[in-house]
Design a protein around this motif. Sequence first.
Motif, PDB file in Angstrom:
ATOM      1  N   GLN A  80       0.806  -1.218   0.000  1.00  0.00           N
ATOM      2  CA  GLN A  80       0.000   0.000   0.000  1.00  0.00           C
ATOM      3  C   GLN A  80       0.842   1.273   0.000  1.00  0.00           C
ATOM      4  O   GLN A  80       0.561   2.197  -0.757  1.00  0.00           O
ATOM      5  CB  GLN A  80      -0.919   0.010   1.225  1.00  0.00           C
ATOM      6  CG  GLN A  80      -2.230  -0.692   1.009  1.00  0.00           C
ATOM      7  CD  GLN A  80      -3.170   0.106   0.127  1.00  0.00           C
ATOM      8  OE1 GLN A  80      -3.635   1.164   0.497  1.00  0.00           O
ATOM      9  NE2 GLN A  80      -3.434  -0.396  -1.059  1.00  0.00           N
ATOM     10  N   GLN A 105       0.458   3.940  -2.911  1.00  0.00           N
ATOM     11  CA  GLN A 105      -0.284   5.160  -2.573  1.00  0.00           C
ATOM     12  C   GLN A 105       0.571   6.413  -2.779  1.00  0.00           C
ATOM     13  O   GLN A 105       0.103   7.419  -3.315  1.00  0.00           O
ATOM     14  CB  GLN A 105      -0.781   5.092  -1.126  1.00  0.00           C
ATOM     15  CG  GLN A 105      -1.890   4.097  -0.891  1.00  0.00           C
ATOM     16  CD  GLN A 105      -3.176   4.496  -1.600  1.00  0.00           C
ATOM     17  OE1 GLN A 105      -3.445   5.675  -1.818  1.00  0.00           O
ATOM     18  NE2 GLN A 105      -3.982   3.517  -1.956  1.00  0.00           N
ATOM     19  N   ASP A 145      -6.279   5.063   3.126  1.00  0.00           N
ATOM     20  CA  ASP A 145      -6.756   5.342   1.774  1.00  0.00           C
ATOM     21  C   ASP A 145      -8.277   5.520   1.808  1.00  0.00           C
ATOM     22  O   ASP A 145      -9.022   4.545   1.917  1.00  0.00           O
ATOM     23  CB  ASP A 145      -6.376   4.174   0.855  1.00  0.00           C
ATOM     24  CG  ASP A 145      -6.974   4.314  -0.540  1.00  0.00           C
ATOM     25  OD1 ASP A 145      -7.468   5.403  -0.873  1.00  0.00           O
ATOM     26  OD2 ASP A 145      -6.945   3.315  -1.286  1.00  0.00           O
ATOM     27  N   THR A 158      -4.474  10.474   6.273  1.00  0.00           N
ATOM     28  CA  THR A 158      -4.619   9.806   4.979  1.00  0.00           C
ATOM     29  C   THR A 158      -3.295   9.830   4.223  1.00  0.00           C
ATOM     30  O   THR A 158      -2.350  10.526   4.595  1.00  0.00           O
ATOM     31  CB  THR A 158      -5.695  10.491   4.125  1.00  0.00           C
ATOM     32  OG1 THR A 158      -5.224  11.815   3.789  1.00  0.00           O
ATOM     33  CG2 THR A 158      -7.012  10.586   4.870  1.00  0.00           C
ATOM     34  N   TRP A 159      -3.256   9.093   3.124  1.00  0.00           N
ATOM     35  CA  TRP A 159      -2.059   9.100   2.268  1.00  0.00           C
ATOM     36  C   TRP A 159      -1.831  10.464   1.642  1.00  0.00           C
ATOM     37  O   TRP A 159      -0.696  10.836   1.369  1.00  0.00           O
ATOM     38  CB  TRP A 159      -2.168   8.025   1.193  1.00  0.00           C
ATOM     39  CG  TRP A 159      -2.030   6.640   1.740  1.00  0.00           C
ATOM     40  CD1 TRP A 159      -2.987   5.670   1.800  1.00  0.00           C
ATOM     41  CD2 TRP A 159      -0.858   6.068   2.332  1.00  0.00           C
ATOM     42  NE1 TRP A 159      -2.481   4.534   2.385  1.00  0.00           N
ATOM     43  CE2 TRP A 159      -1.174   4.753   2.721  1.00  0.00           C
ATOM     44  CE3 TRP A 159       0.433   6.542   2.571  1.00  0.00           C
ATOM     45  CZ2 TRP A 159      -0.255   3.907   3.327  1.00  0.00           C
ATOM     46  CZ3 TRP A 159       1.355   5.689   3.178  1.00  0.00           C
ATOM     47  CH2 TRP A 159       1.003   4.393   3.547  1.00  0.00           C
TER      48      TRP A 159
END
Length: 328
Positions: A17, A21, A150, A310-311
């Motif tokens: 991830q 991301q 995400d 968050t990313w």
Amino acid sequence: MAILIYPPTIDWTWMKQRPQQILSQFAADGHTVYYANRTQTTEPLTEVRPRLYVVSNWDVWVNEELPIIQKASQEPIGIWCSNPLLAKDLPDHLVDWVVYDCLDDFAQWHPYEPEMLQKADVIFCTSERIYKRFKRISDLPIYLVRNGYDPSMELHLLPATAPSSKPILGYMGAWAPWVHLSILQRCAQLPNATVQVIGPEFGSKFVSHPTIQFLDNIPHHQLNQHIQHFSVCLIPFRINAITLATNPIKAYEYLASGKPVISTALPECRGMSPYIDIAENMRNFVELVEWRLKEPGDAESRIQYALSNTWEHRYFEIKQHLPNHFLS
């Protein structure tokens, strides 16, 4: 704008991830990203997202296409690498900068890191333990940028569920040697409870158990369909050198669902208290699970914590730390 290259580590479909991301965030921000699959085929360059291309034949691309890009481009070119074993093969002579993004603290990686540090210009670390280790051994710019959530998973949009008379205690992630099977077995002994494990085998074999369900690997975008049925989310990791340096992505994803989360005493999870409940031993872990089955706690505060990590937030942190000439 810049051109980013991610050397072949694993195929895009199965990519972790964090790199996926972060690279996607770079592409969304207008940079051009080339991601190299580990599997070598003759497939042409594929644009999987706007400005994000998957390279299927790294050897040909790096020897024939990259020199052309380098000569023609007015943009800075950089390598984003998260595997120090690739250090000796990085085409650093064709780029302007190299970032080493250290995701894990595997002892077998340490012998390869000196060469990686010789080629790197900046180091990013996912946990405080990794950050402190590099601070002791390197004079490079080193930054702590943790993992994130995400929002496209839509876990924060799951409907609230009422307590169940047949609770599911859920763990998602690799079935690896650092997962504490005894904790899951103890949790599975709670009245009417079922432990559900979602993830692939990774160095450990699934063990048959009457009240532990192994669902193997499920596509990441389908995980919300399973997490919504969890009553309590579990991070039952053994405490060792690897997990002491782990910032679990699953922690952010669990919290985004609003569900209660119980973890063993991982330093990075302890830093997420009070949103995550920390167990000091096996008995305490089971006690906390029992408590959260009766008192789930504040779901909204957990969701808001995930949405503030968050990313996209992580990408802005990265941009803040990268020198301006890297990106423009």
